[in-house]
Scaffold this motif. Structure first.
Motif, PDB file in Angstrom:
ATOM      1  N   LEU A  55      41.084  30.655  40.148  1.00 44.13           N
ATOM      2  CA  LEU A  55      41.094  32.012  39.585  1.00 44.13           C
ATOM      3  C   LEU A  55      41.429  33.059  40.640  1.00 44.13           C
ATOM      4  CD1 LEU A  55      38.081  31.935  37.139  1.00 44.13           C
ATOM      5  CD2 LEU A  55      40.443  32.484  36.553  1.00 44.13           C
ATOM      6  N   ASP A  56      40.975  32.840  41.852  1.00 46.43           N
ATOM      7  CA  ASP A  56      41.273  33.772  42.945  1.00 46.43           C
ATOM      8  C   ASP A  56      42.777  33.958  43.093  1.00 46.43           C
ATOM      9  OD1 ASP A  56      40.514  35.495  45.077  1.00 46.43           O
ATOM     10  OD2 ASP A  56      40.993  33.902  46.494  1.00 46.43           O
ATOM     11  N   ASP A  57      43.542  32.886  42.902  1.00 49.50           N
ATOM     12  CA  ASP A  57      45.009  32.960  42.988  1.00 49.50           C
ATOM     13  C   ASP A  57      45.645  33.518  41.721  1.00 49.50           C
ATOM     14  OD1 ASP A  57      45.100  31.946  45.557  1.00 49.50           O
ATOM     15  OD2 ASP A  57      45.393  29.874  44.884  1.00 49.50           O
ATOM     16  N   MET A  58      44.927  33.481  40.607  1.00 50.96           N
ATOM     17  CA  MET A  58      45.496  33.898  39.321  1.00 50.96           C
ATOM     18  C   MET A  58      45.280  35.369  39.000  1.00 50.96           C
ATOM     19  SD  MET A  58      44.364  30.779  36.904  1.00 50.96           S
ATOM     20  CE  MET A  58      44.320  29.125  37.574  1.00 50.96           C
ATOM     21  N   LEU A  59      44.417  36.029  39.765  1.00 50.48           N
ATOM     22  CA  LEU A  59      44.103  37.437  39.519  1.00 50.48           C
ATOM     23  C   LEU A  59      44.675  38.286  40.644  1.00 50.48           C
ATOM     24  CD1 LEU A  59      40.299  37.060  38.617  1.00 50.48           C
ATOM     25  CD2 LEU A  59      42.266  36.873  37.097  1.00 50.48           C
ATOM     26  N   THR A  60      45.242  39.438  40.295  1.00 52.92           N
ATOM     27  CA  THR A  60      45.734  40.334  41.338  1.00 52.92           C
ATOM     28  C   THR A  60      44.556  40.840  42.163  1.00 52.92           C
ATOM     29  OG1 THR A  60      45.584  42.297  39.912  1.00 52.92           O
ATOM     30  CG2 THR A  60      47.710  41.126  39.949  1.00 52.92           C
ATOM     31  N   ALA A  61      44.828  41.291  43.369  1.00 55.08           N
ATOM     32  CA  ALA A  61      43.773  41.783  44.256  1.00 55.08           C
ATOM     33  C   ALA A  61      43.003  42.941  43.628  1.00 55.08           C
ATOM     34  CB  ALA A  61      44.366  42.206  45.596  1.00 55.08           C
ATOM     35  N   PHE A  78      33.773  39.627  39.364  1.00 53.08           N
ATOM     36  CA  PHE A  78      34.009  38.642  38.313  1.00 53.08           C
ATOM     37  C   PHE A  78      33.911  37.218  38.872  1.00 53.08           C
ATOM     38  CE2 PHE A  78      37.104  36.265  35.575  1.00 53.08           C
ATOM     39  CZ  PHE A  78      36.319  36.246  34.438  1.00 53.08           C
ATOM     40  N   LEU A  79      34.568  36.991  40.002  1.00 51.57           N
ATOM     41  CA  LEU A  79      34.528  35.660  40.611  1.00 51.57           C
ATOM     42  C   LEU A  79      33.108  35.292  41.040  1.00 51.57           C
ATOM     43  CD1 LEU A  79      37.825  35.677  42.706  1.00 51.57           C
ATOM     44  CD2 LEU A  79      37.426  34.672  40.443  1.00 51.57           C
ATOM     45  N   GLU A  80      32.370  36.259  41.556  1.00 48.00           N
ATOM     46  CA  GLU A  80      30.986  35.992  41.973  1.00 48.00           C
ATOM     47  C   GLU A  80      30.106  35.654  40.766  1.00 48.00           C
ATOM     48  OE1 GLU A  80      27.825  35.414  44.620  1.00 48.00           O
ATOM     49  OE2 GLU A  80      29.998  35.439  44.900  1.00 48.00           O
ATOM     50  N   VAL A 138      54.058  39.925  37.846  1.00 48.33           N
ATOM     51  CA  VAL A 138      54.503  38.949  38.836  1.00 48.33           C
ATOM     52  C   VAL A 138      54.144  39.481  40.216  1.00 48.33           C
ATOM     53  CG1 VAL A 138      56.485  37.771  39.860  1.00 48.33           C
ATOM     54  CG2 VAL A 138      56.363  38.084  37.383  1.00 48.33           C
ATOM     55  N   LYS A 139      53.327  38.737  40.923  1.00 49.29           N
ATOM     56  CA  LYS A 139      52.935  39.035  42.308  1.00 49.29           C
ATOM     57  C   LYS A 139      53.050  37.739  43.087  1.00 49.29           C
ATOM     58  CE  LYS A 139      51.132  43.292  42.121  1.00 49.29           C
ATOM     59  NZ  LYS A 139      51.483  44.404  42.951  1.00 49.29           N
ATOM     60  N   ASP A 140      53.603  37.817  44.266  1.00 52.05           N
ATOM     61  CA  ASP A 140      53.742  36.636  45.115  1.00 52.05           C
ATOM     62  C   ASP A 140      54.451  35.495  44.384  1.00 52.05           C
ATOM     63  OD1 ASP A 140      52.367  37.981  47.180  1.00 52.05           O
ATOM     64  OD2 ASP A 140      50.436  37.358  46.338  1.00 52.05           O
ATOM     65  N   GLY A 141      55.405  35.852  43.521  1.00 56.49           N
ATOM     66  CA  GLY A 141      56.229  34.858  42.853  1.00 56.49           C
ATOM     67  C   GLY A 141      55.581  34.150  41.680  1.00 56.49           C
ATOM     68  N   ARG A 142      54.436  34.644  41.181  1.00 60.83           N
ATOM     69  CA  ARG A 142      53.792  33.999  40.044  1.00 60.83           C
ATOM     70  C   ARG A 142      53.155  35.063  39.150  1.00 60.83           C
ATOM     71  NH1 ARG A 142      50.729  33.448  44.470  1.00 60.83           N
ATOM     72  NH2 ARG A 142      48.524  33.935  44.365  1.00 60.83           N
ATOM     73  N   TRP A 143      52.953  34.685  37.886  1.00 56.69           N
ATOM     74  CA  TRP A 143      52.291  35.577  36.963  1.00 56.69           C
ATOM     75  C   TRP A 143      50.803  35.627  37.262  1.00 56.69           C
ATOM     76  CZ3 TRP A 143      54.795  38.829  33.902  1.00 56.69           C
ATOM     77  CH2 TRP A 143      56.118  38.552  33.561  1.00 56.69           C
ATOM     78  N   GLN A 144      50.261  36.849  37.369  1.00 62.90           N
ATOM     79  CA  GLN A 144      48.846  37.027  37.657  1.00 62.90           C
ATOM     80  C   GLN A 144      48.264  38.038  36.671  1.00 62.90           C
ATOM     81  OE1 GLN A 144      49.143  38.208  41.869  1.00 62.90           O
ATOM     82  NE2 GLN A 144      47.973  36.354  42.327  1.00 62.90           N
ATOM     83  N   LEU A 145      46.988  37.843  36.339  1.00 58.61           N
ATOM     84  CA  LEU A 145      46.278  38.789  35.497  1.00 58.61           C
ATOM     85  C   LEU A 145      45.949  40.023  36.325  1.00 58.61           C
ATOM     86  CD1 LEU A 145      44.895  39.242  32.694  1.00 58.61           C
ATOM     87  CD2 LEU A 145      42.810  38.355  33.758  1.00 58.61           C
ATOM     88  N   ALA A 146      46.294  41.187  35.810  1.00 56.85           N
ATOM     89  CA  ALA A 146      46.029  42.430  36.524  1.00 56.85           C
ATOM     90  C   ALA A 146      44.822  43.127  35.904  1.00 56.85           C
ATOM     91  CB  ALA A 146      47.239  43.347  36.491  1.00 56.85           C
TER      92      ALA A 146
END
Length: 146
Positions: A55-61, A78-80, A138-146
């Motif tokens: 999930l850390d990789d799937m969500l924007t910062a 959310f991750l915590e 698209v961030k870092d070449g992949r679709w991410q949840l913003a």
């Protein structure tokens, strides 16, 4: 070849190419929508696992996750909550395939109706039917949840 005949050939050639160009655009849009649906499906599986690293990789910062009760979590919060078990999703099912609307080739809005079950720390397991809206970019070449 007369100028009139050359124009006719040029016109017919362009007319024949237009459906092909439209089909290519539709194919690209379909591929982008399918990629967003795959990203969302992967996110759902990671939330159920819960696979916090994935999930850390799937969500924007700067992702903000807004819950049905209005509670808003930053990505870290959310991750915590998932990591500690403060929030545990036990089921997430779409009633039908979500609708994806593209805005260019690097942003999309996904909407749909889901049935969600979550295990709360107090032992309750509410079952909710929710209408959701998710922004993917698209961030870092992949679709991410913003």
């Amino acid at each position: 070849m007369s100028p009139r005949r050359a124009f006719l050939f040029l016109f017919l050639g362009l007319a024949a190419a237009l459906p092909f160009a439209a089909a290519q655009r539709a194919t690209l849009a379909d591929a982008l929508k399918a990629a967003v649906l795959r990203a969302d499906e992967t996110r759902v599986y990671a939330m159920l696992a819960p696979d916090v690293a994935a999930l850390d990789d799937m969500l924007t910062a700067d992702c903000l996750y807004v819950h049905s009760n209005g509670l808003t979590h930053t990505k870290a919060q959310f991750l915590e909550a998932l990591r500690t078990g403060a929030m545990k999703y036990t089921a997430i099912r779409y009633a039908a395939t979500p609708v994806v609307r593209l805005y260019g080739s690097e942003s999309a809005v996904l909407t749909g109706t889901t049935q969600i079950e979550v295990a709360l720390p107090d032992g309750r397991t509410p079952k909710l039917t929710l209408v959701i809206t998710a922004l993917y970019v698209v961030k870092d070449g992949r679709w991410q949840l913003a």
